[in-house]
Enzyme design. Structure first.
Site, mmCIF file in Angstrom:
data_model
loop_
_atom_site.group_PDB
_atom_site.id
_atom_site.type_symbol
_atom_site.label_atom_id
_atom_site.label_comp_id
_atom_site.label_asym_id
_atom_site.label_seq_id
_atom_site.Cartn_x
_atom_site.Cartn_y
_atom_site.Cartn_z
ATOM 1 N N LYS A 105 0.808 -1.126 -0.148
ATOM 2 C CA LYS A 105 0.008 0.002 -0.019
ATOM 3 C C LYS A 105 0.732 1.064 -0.116
ATOM 4 O O LYS A 105 0.399 2.168 -0.226
ATOM 5 C CB LYS A 105 -0.838 -0.043 1.056
ATOM 6 C CG LYS A 105 -0.242 0.239 2.455
ATOM 7 C CD LYS A 105 -1.245 0.124 3.651
ATOM 8 C CE LYS A 105 -0.457 0.496 5.006
ATOM 9 N NZ LYS A 105 -0.922 -0.174 6.160
ATOM 10 N N ARG B 218 -6.111 1.773 17.145
ATOM 11 C CA ARG B 218 -6.607 1.687 16.119
ATOM 12 C C ARG B 218 -7.749 0.585 15.729
ATOM 13 O O ARG B 218 -8.592 0.311 16.619
ATOM 14 C CB ARG B 218 -5.505 1.781 14.887
ATOM 15 C CG ARG B 218 -6.042 2.240 13.708
ATOM 16 C CD ARG B 218 -5.165 2.662 12.395
ATOM 17 N NE ARG B 218 -4.753 1.303 12.145
ATOM 18 C CZ ARG B 218 -3.620 1.030 10.845
ATOM 19 N NH1 ARG B 218 -3.201 1.916 10.580
ATOM 20 N NH2 ARG B 218 -3.670 -0.362 10.467
#
Ligand SMILES: *Cc1c(COP(=O)(O)O)cnc(C)c1O
Length: 366
Positions: free
Chosen positions: A37, A137
Site C-alpha cells: 500500500k 486503531r
C-alpha cells in the site's frame, strides 16, 4: 526521459530490500506478508513482490489487491496469497471474498457477511482476528469479546477458516512493539487454542516496527507472521528510528525528481504584513539576509509534506512549499544550479504514499 515531477523506482534496490527482509523473517521461521500500500499498488512493485517469492501480498485497499491478482494471473504465478489488512467495508464483502485469500477482521457482523458470501460462491475465506493491545486503531479492545468472535468463526461460520489472530501497533498510538505486547497476544491465542482444541496457524505481531525484535532475537517463537511494508519499500524507519544497520537495504529504491523553474537571490524574511498561508497556516520566518533561492515545479499536492523530503544533493535545503511549488535554499550548493536542472529527493513513508498516489506525478522505472 519522463517529465517531472516523477517518482523513480529502482527495481534492483527494491529487489534487494525484499530479499533482505524476507531473509530476516525466514531465518527466524516467520512468514512474510509484504504490504504494497505504501507504493499505492504500483504494478511493477506488485510484480516484483510476486517474482521475489513473497508468500502473502497484502494491502489496505481492494483496488491494489485486485491488481496483484491480475498481475499474478498474467505472470502465471500461483505461489502467493493475497491479504486485505484493513478491516473490510460492509460494501466490499463480495470483492474481499473474490480477490483476497485472507482478511484481517474485528467485527462479527462483517465476519458473518463474509461467511455468507463465501458460502454463496463456494469458497472458504481465511480470517485473522485482530486484537487492540493499546495502539487504539483496529482490533477487539475487549479480549473476551474477541475470543467469543473467534469461537463463533471456528464453530459456526463454516465458510471461514480461523487462520489466526493478530495485532497492530505503532500506527495511531505509536505504541512500540515489545516482547511484553507479543506475550499478551500469545496469551490470547493460547486461550482460544485451549477452547478450540487446536493450534492457530498464524500469530501476527505487527509490521515494520516489529522487526527490531526479530533482529534482536527477542521475538517470541510463536509470533510467526509479520506484515511488512515500509521496511521493504524504503527501510528508512528501521535505520533512523531503531538504529539497526541493515547494510544490504537501500533507502532510495524510490526517489522524487522535480525541475528547477526559477533561481534568484531573495530576501529570507517576507516583506509586508504576514497573514496565513494558502493552507490556512501561520509560519515563522528566520531572517538570514539575502540568499540564493530556487523554485521547483512540484509542491504539496505532489508529495504532501515538504519537511519529509530529503534532498540528495549537498547544499540544498527545503525552505517551504505551497500546493504546486517547492522553495529551496541553494546558497550552499557547490555547483552552479541552472534553470531546467532536475533535483532528486529521497522519500519517507508519508511522501512515498502521497507522491505515488498523485495523478500528476509520473513513474519512471529503472
Ligand atoms: C500498513 C499496515 C502494515 C504495514 O506497516 P509497515 O509499517 O509499512 O510495515 C501492517 N499491518 C497493518 C494492519 C497495516 O495497516
Amino acid at each position: 526521459m519522463m517529465n517531472c515531477p516523477k517518482v523513480v523506482l529502482d527495481t534492483q534496490k527494491l529487489r534487494k530490500n525484499i530479499r533482505c527482509i524476507k531473509g530476516i523473517c525466514h531465518s527466524e521461521n516467520v512468514s512474510l506478508a509484504g504490504v504494497v500500500k505504501g507504493a499505492n499498488g504500483i504494478e511493477k512493485v506488485n510484480e516484483i513482490f510476486i517474482e521475489e517469492g513473497v508468500e502473502i501480498i497484502s494491502s489496505s485497499r481492494i483496488s491494489h489487491i485486485r491488481k496483484v491478482r491480475q498481475i499474478g494471473k498474467a505472470m502465471g504465478k500461483t505461489n502467493f496469497e493475497t491479504m486485505l489488512i484493513r478491516i473490510p467495508m460492509k460494501t466490499e464483502i463480495d470483492e474481499v471474498v473474490s480477490f483476497c485469500d485472507i482478511s484481517l477482521n474485528s467485527e462479527i457482523e462483517i465476519l458473518r457477511e463474509l461467511n455468507r458470501e463465501a458460502e454463496k460462491v463456494g469458497l472458504v475465506h481465511k480470517v485473522i482476528i485482530m486484537f487492540d493491545l493499546g495502539d487504539l486503531r483496529e482490533g477487539f479492545f475487549e479480549v473476551k469479546e474477541g475470543i467469543s468472535c473467534a469461537l463463533e468463526v471456528e464453530h459456526s461460520l463454516k465458510n471461514l477458516e480461523l487462520l489466526g489472530i493478530g495485532t497492530n501497533l505503532g500506527c495511531y498510538g505509536a505504541i512500540k512493539v515489545t516482547e511484553d505486547k507479543m506475550l499478551d497476544l500469545i496469551a490470547i491465542a493460547e486461550e482460544i487454542e485451549e477452547k478450540i482444541g487446536r493450534k492457530l496457524k498464524f500469530l501476527s505481531g505487527g509490521g515494520t516496527t516489529a522487526l527490531p525484535l526479530l533482529l534482536d532475537g527477542t521475538m517470541p517463537d510463536r509470533i510467526n507472521l509479520l506484515r511488512i511494508g515500509e521496511a521493504m519499500l524504503l527501510t528508512r524507519d528501521l535505520k533512523e528510528d531503531w538504529g539497526h544497520i541493515l547494510k544490504d537495504c537501500s533507502q532510495d529504491a524510490f526517489t522524487l525528481h522535480m525541475e528547477v523553474i526559477e533561481i534568484k537571490n531573495k530576501a529570507t524574511y517576507p516583506i509586508g504584513e504576514i497573514a496565513l498561508d494558502g493552507f490556512g497556516q501561520k509560519h515563522t520566518y528566520e531572517d538570514r539576509g539575502m540568499r540564493k533561492r530556487a523554485l521547483l515545479a512540484g509542491g504539496k499536492v505532489d508529495y504532501g509534506l515538504p519537511e519529509m523530503l530529503i534532498p540528495v544533493e549537498k547544499g540544498v535545503a527545503i525552505v517551504g512549499a505551497s500546493s504546486d511549488h517547492t522553495i529551496i535554499d541553494v546558497e550552499d550548493m557547490e555547483r552552479e544550479l541552472k534553470i531546467g536542472d532536475v533535483l532528486e529527493f529521497q522519500l519517507t513513508y508519508a511522501t512515498l504514499v502521497y507522491s505515488t498516489g498523485s495523478a500528476d506525478v509520473g513513474l519512471e522505472i529503472v
